[in-house]
Design a protein around this motif. Structure first.
Motif, short mmCIF file in Angstrom:
data_model
loop_
_atom_site.label_atom_id
_atom_site.label_comp_id
_atom_site.label_asym_id
_atom_site.label_seq_id
_atom_site.Cartn_x
_atom_site.Cartn_y
_atom_site.Cartn_z
N ALA A 125 -0.40 29.55 -11.26
CA ALA A 125 -0.24 30.93 -10.79
C ALA A 125 -1.59 31.53 -10.42
CB ALA A 125 0.43 31.77 -11.87
N LEU B 237 3.67 34.02 -10.55
CA LEU B 237 4.24 33.22 -11.65
C LEU B 237 5.65 32.69 -11.34
CD1 LEU B 237 3.07 35.54 -14.51
CD2 LEU B 237 2.46 33.12 -14.29
N ASP C 272 -1.44 30.97 -16.72
CA ASP C 272 -0.95 29.79 -16.02
C ASP C 272 -1.92 29.44 -14.88
OD1 ASP C 272 1.79 28.14 -15.57
OD2 ASP C 272 0.90 28.64 -13.62
#
Length: 148
Positions: free
Chosen positions: A123, A74, A120
């Motif tokens: 990510a 991330l 995400d």
């Protein structure tokens, strides 16, 4: 419960209280030998499974290692610390629910990928590229198509 002052085995409980969250019991005790008072705290011990790595070795589960892996994927992405902590908590709850003493690292890796996919997409692709050990660009393309 042994007295921390004189080591005697005989103590009595004077008062018992449970904290606000209901997960810790506080007991006020008195030693029957030396008459001194002391406090003890009780909480449930929760053991997460040992992780069986690809090479067959076993290591203790590490929340710090899981957190570091998530944060690495991330890096520089707009995800809050609270969201990451919630994802780690969900993974740990799933691990506990399985009730296993040992778990292959691949199982934990799959759980991490599911959580990253929710948090995400970039990510998720980053983690998948390392976790699945991509050999060529086509594998990246497949994961990107999967995310879309």
């Amino acid at each position: 419960m042994k007295c921390p002052f004189c080591g005697a085995d005989e103590t009595t409980v004077l008062d018992t209280r449970i904290n606000e969250d209901g997960d810790i019991v506080r007991r006020r005790r008195r030693c029957l030998s030396c008459d001194k008072r002391f406090t003890t705290y009780e909480r449930a011990e929760i053991r997460l499974p040992q992780v069986v790595k690809k090479n067959g070795s076993r290591v203790d589960y590490s929340r710090d290692k899981l957190s570091a892996s998530l944060w690495l994927a991330l890096r520089k992405r707009p995800v809050t610390a609270e969201a990451v902590e919630a994802a780690i908590t969900r993974i740990e709850e799933k691990l506990l629910a399985l009730g296993e003493r040992e778990l292959p690292s691949e199982k934990i890796g799959e759980m991490v990928m599911r959580e990253l996919k929710k948090l995400d997409k970039v990510a998720y692709v980053r983690f998948a590229s390392v976790y699945r050990n991509f050999e060529d660009v086509d594998e990246f393309s497949d994961v990107i198509r999967e995310v879309r």
